[in-house]
Design a protein around this motif. Structure first.
Motif, short mmCIF file in Angstrom:
data_model
loop_
_atom_site.label_atom_id
_atom_site.label_comp_id
_atom_site.label_asym_id
_atom_site.label_seq_id
_atom_site.Cartn_x
_atom_site.Cartn_y
_atom_site.Cartn_z
N ILE A 123 -7.15 7.39 -16.17
CA ILE A 123 -5.97 6.70 -16.66
C ILE A 123 -6.30 5.23 -16.78
CG2 ILE A 123 -3.57 6.12 -16.17
CD1 ILE A 123 -3.41 8.72 -14.54
N LEU A 124 -6.02 4.67 -17.95
CA LEU A 124 -6.35 3.28 -18.26
C LEU A 124 -5.16 2.56 -18.88
CD1 LEU A 124 -9.64 3.95 -20.26
CD2 LEU A 124 -9.51 3.05 -17.94
N PRO A 125 -5.09 1.23 -18.74
CA PRO A 125 -4.13 0.50 -19.55
C PRO A 125 -4.49 0.67 -21.03
CG PRO A 125 -4.96 -0.87 -17.78
CD PRO A 125 -5.79 0.37 -17.80
N MET A 126 -3.49 0.65 -21.91
CA MET A 126 -3.70 0.89 -23.34
C MET A 126 -4.70 -0.07 -23.97
SD MET A 126 -2.92 2.68 -25.87
CE MET A 126 -2.10 2.92 -27.40
N ASP A 127 -4.75 -1.31 -23.49
CA ASP A 127 -5.62 -2.30 -24.12
C ASP A 127 -6.84 -2.67 -23.26
OD1 ASP A 127 -4.16 -3.56 -22.19
OD2 ASP A 127 -3.39 -5.15 -23.48
N ALA A 128 -7.31 -1.73 -22.43
CA ALA A 128 -8.46 -1.99 -21.56
C ALA A 128 -9.47 -0.84 -21.65
CB ALA A 128 -8.01 -2.19 -20.12
N CYS A 129 -9.91 -0.52 -22.86
CA CYS A 129 -10.78 0.63 -23.08
C CYS A 129 -12.24 0.27 -23.33
CB CYS A 129 -10.26 1.47 -24.25
SG CYS A 129 -8.67 2.23 -23.91
N GLU A 130 -12.64 -0.99 -23.12
CA GLU A 130 -14.01 -1.38 -23.43
C GLU A 130 -14.92 -1.42 -22.21
OE1 GLU A 130 -16.54 -4.86 -25.71
OE2 GLU A 130 -14.72 -5.39 -24.67
N GLY A 131 -14.42 -1.21 -21.02
CA GLY A 131 -15.25 -1.27 -19.82
C GLY A 131 -16.36 -0.24 -19.86
N ALA A 147 -15.77 8.21 -22.14
CA ALA A 147 -15.34 8.65 -23.47
C ALA A 147 -16.48 9.33 -24.23
CB ALA A 147 -14.82 7.46 -24.27
N ARG A 148 -17.70 8.93 -23.96
CA ARG A 148 -18.86 9.50 -24.67
C ARG A 148 -19.41 10.76 -24.02
NH1 ARG A 148 -21.06 3.59 -25.00
NH2 ARG A 148 -20.01 2.90 -26.89
N SER A 149 -18.98 11.05 -22.80
CA SER A 149 -19.52 12.22 -22.10
C SER A 149 -18.90 13.49 -22.64
CB SER A 149 -19.29 12.09 -20.60
OG SER A 149 -17.91 12.23 -20.31
N LYS A 150 -19.66 14.54 -22.61
CA LYS A 150 -19.17 15.86 -23.01
C LYS A 150 -19.28 16.77 -21.79
CE LYS A 150 -18.80 14.92 -27.40
NZ LYS A 150 -17.54 14.71 -28.01
N LYS A 151 -18.22 17.47 -21.49
CA LYS A 151 -18.19 18.36 -20.34
C LYS A 151 -17.86 19.76 -20.85
CE LYS A 151 -16.54 18.28 -15.67
NZ LYS A 151 -15.63 17.66 -14.74
N ASP A 152 -18.82 20.65 -20.81
CA ASP A 152 -18.64 22.01 -21.32
C ASP A 152 -18.12 21.99 -22.76
OD1 ASP A 152 -17.41 23.00 -18.10
OD2 ASP A 152 -19.46 23.02 -18.84
N LYS A 153 -18.67 21.11 -23.57
CA LYS A 153 -18.33 20.96 -24.99
C LYS A 153 -16.87 20.55 -25.21
CE LYS A 153 -21.90 24.09 -26.55
NZ LYS A 153 -22.26 25.24 -27.33
N LEU A 170 -6.39 -8.21 -22.37
CA LEU A 170 -7.43 -7.71 -23.26
C LEU A 170 -6.83 -7.16 -24.54
CD1 LEU A 170 -9.47 -5.81 -20.53
CD2 LEU A 170 -9.92 -8.09 -21.44
N ASN A 171 -7.68 -6.92 -25.52
CA ASN A 171 -7.26 -6.29 -26.76
C ASN A 171 -8.26 -5.20 -27.12
OD1 ASN A 171 -5.80 -5.76 -29.06
ND2 ASN A 171 -6.81 -7.33 -30.26
N ASP A 172 -8.59 -4.37 -26.15
CA ASP A 172 -9.60 -3.32 -26.32
C ASP A 172 -8.92 -1.97 -26.41
OD1 ASP A 172 -11.53 -5.33 -26.08
OD2 ASP A 172 -11.55 -5.13 -23.91
#
Length: 95
Positions: free
Chosen positions: A45-53, A60-66, A81-83
């Motif tokens: 769970i993240l704030p809407m504008d804090a997705c660049e960490g 976000a890039r990981s794949k778990k069981d496809k 932030l504006n991420d």
């Protein structure tokens, strides 16, 4: 002393001296996880504008069981932030 006469900085220091030792004492009882990988986590769970960490992007890039892991963003939790997820092409569930 009335509440209106206290300054914000005084309140901060007063709480810091009384609360911080309690937090530090309680940390000894916290679970020890070691190293946590993005593949070990099902959702975040993240704030809407804090997705660049680094953690958020790795997750976000990981794949778990496809399946793409669940990323939940909270619109009302604002930061300076504006991420946004759209900026990085991250698929999220916004609440």
């Amino acid at each position: 002393m009335e509440l209106e006469t206290l300054s914000n900085s005084f309140s901060y220091f007063h709480i810091g001296y009384t609360f911080l030792p309690c937090v530090l004492a309680g940390l000894s009882n916290a679970p020890q996880y070691g190293c946590i990988l993005a593949s070990d986590v099902d959702s975040v769970i993240l704030p809407m504008d804090a997705c660049e960490g680094d953690g958020a992007l790795a997750f976000a890039r990981s794949k778990k069981d496809k399946m793409q892991p669940l990323i939940i963003t909270v619109e009302e939790n604002e930061t300076v932030l504006n991420d946004t997820p759209e900026k990085y092409g991250i698929e999220v569930v916004c609440i």
